[in-house]
Enzyme design. Structure first.
Site, PDB file in Angstrom:
ATOM      1  CB  ILE A 163      20.844  16.507  33.273  1.00 49.90           C
ATOM      2  CG1 ILE A 163      20.261  15.453  32.378  1.00 49.90           C
ATOM      3  CG2 ILE A 163      22.362  16.505  33.235  1.00 49.90           C
ATOM      4  CD1 ILE A 163      20.447  15.733  30.898  1.00 49.90           C
ATOM      5  N   GLY A 213      35.483  25.328  39.188  1.00 47.22           N
ATOM      6  CA  GLY A 213      34.866  24.102  38.686  1.00 47.22           C
ATOM      7  C   GLY A 213      33.636  24.334  37.832  1.00 47.22           C
ATOM      8  CD  GLN A 214      30.840  29.213  35.169  1.00 43.00           C
ATOM      9  OE1 GLN A 214      31.647  30.006  35.658  1.00 43.00           O
ATOM     10  NE2 GLN A 214      29.811  29.595  34.434  1.00 43.00           N
ATOM     11  CG  HIS A 218      24.897  27.420  36.342  1.00 42.83           C
ATOM     12  ND1 HIS A 218      25.847  27.673  35.379  1.00 42.83           N
ATOM     13  CD2 HIS A 218      25.384  26.392  37.090  1.00 42.83           C
ATOM     14  CE1 HIS A 218      26.855  26.836  35.527  1.00 42.83           C
ATOM     15  NE2 HIS A 218      26.603  26.050  36.568  1.00 42.83           N
ATOM     16  CG  HIS A 245      24.605  24.122  41.176  1.00 44.43           C
ATOM     17  ND1 HIS A 245      24.600  22.898  40.536  1.00 44.43           N
ATOM     18  CD2 HIS A 245      25.570  24.853  40.569  1.00 44.43           C
ATOM     19  CE1 HIS A 245      25.531  22.894  39.596  1.00 44.43           C
ATOM     20  NE2 HIS A 245      26.140  24.067  39.594  1.00 44.43           N
TER      21      HIS A 245
HETATM   22  P1  AMP Z   1      28.713  23.731  36.891  1.00 50.74           P
HETATM   23  O1  AMP Z   1      29.826  22.774  37.184  1.00 50.74           O
HETATM   24  O2  AMP Z   1      28.395  24.628  38.058  1.00 50.74           O
HETATM   25  O3  AMP Z   1      28.937  24.487  35.597  1.00 50.74           O
HETATM   26  O4  AMP Z   1      27.418  22.838  36.742  1.00 50.74           O
HETATM   27  C1  AMP Z   1      26.787  22.558  35.539  1.00 50.74           C
HETATM   28  C2  AMP Z   1      25.615  21.673  35.874  1.00 50.74           C
HETATM   29  O5  AMP Z   1      24.804  21.584  34.723  1.00 50.74           O
HETATM   30  C3  AMP Z   1      25.990  20.244  36.272  1.00 50.74           C
HETATM   31  O6  AMP Z   1      25.472  19.971  37.577  1.00 50.74           O
HETATM   32  C4  AMP Z   1      25.314  19.382  35.203  1.00 50.74           C
HETATM   33  O7  AMP Z   1      24.800  18.171  35.707  1.00 50.74           O
HETATM   34  C5  AMP Z   1      24.231  20.310  34.703  1.00 50.74           C
HETATM   35  N1  AMP Z   1      23.775  20.066  33.340  1.00 50.74           N
HETATM   36  C6  AMP Z   1      24.535  19.894  32.234  1.00 50.74           C
HETATM   37  N2  AMP Z   1      23.766  19.709  31.149  1.00 50.74           N
HETATM   38  C7  AMP Z   1      22.478  19.781  31.583  1.00 50.74           C
HETATM   39  C8  AMP Z   1      21.222  19.680  30.938  1.00 50.74           C
HETATM   40  N3  AMP Z   1      21.103  19.467  29.623  1.00 50.74           N
HETATM   41  N4  AMP Z   1      20.098  19.800  31.694  1.00 50.74           N
HETATM   42  C9  AMP Z   1      20.196  20.006  33.025  1.00 50.74           C
HETATM   43  N5  AMP Z   1      21.349  20.130  33.689  1.00 50.74           N
HETATM   44  C10 AMP Z   1      22.489  20.014  32.974  1.00 50.74           C
END
Ligand code: AMP
Length: 114
Positions: free
Chosen positions: A35, A98-99, A105, A107
């Site tokens: 997002i 930083g999760q 997941h 990236h």
């Molecule tokens: P992390 O810091 O690795 O946990 O990354 C979480 C990621 O999830 C971040 O890059 C956010 O931008 C992404 N994110 C959070 N909410 C959503 C959502 N509803 N749809 C898509 N991505 C999301």
């Protein structure tokens, strides 16, 4: 190891309670656009199983879940035509990693020289 939180945002996406821009789905994974993209292509790949982090997934996932997950990551990158120019994978893990979202997941970043 942390307990899985059924109310995390990716659990809600998997249940269809929150929309996502889906890229790919099969029995093991869902892939969708981040997002807040940090590259021209920024896709997240998540397992359908309830795994808090890479640590949890690597310790507890079945061989089929692991193979399904990592094959899907490669397929999504190829489907997005990132294989030839290349791309970056990232799995932030835990507090120091930083999760932010406590559902494992990966990236996928690409679309420019990183
Ligand atoms: P992390 O810091 O690795 O946990 O990354 C979480 C990621 O999830 C971040 O890059 C956010 O931008 C992404 N994110 C959070 N909410 C959503 C959502 N509803 N749809 C898509 N991505 C999301």
């Amino acid at each position: 190891m942390a307990t899985y939180d059924d109310d995390n945002i990716f659990a809600k996406i998997l249940r269809g309670e929150i929309p996502c821009k889906k890229v790919y789905e099969d029995e093991h994974v869902l892939a969708f656009h981040d997002i807040r993209p940090q590259a021209p292509v920024h896709v997240l790949v998540i397992p359908k199983g309830k795994y808090v982090s890479f640590d949890d997934f690597s310790a507890e996932a079945t061989p089929a879940e692991m193979a399904g997950f990592f094959r899907a990551v490669g397929k999504v990158a190829r489907d997005l035509k990132l294989d030839a120019p290349g791309y970056r994978l990232l799995a932030n893990t835990g507090a120091d990693g930083g999760q932010e979202v406590p559902h494992f997941h990966v990236h996928i970043f690409g679309g420019r020289k990183l």
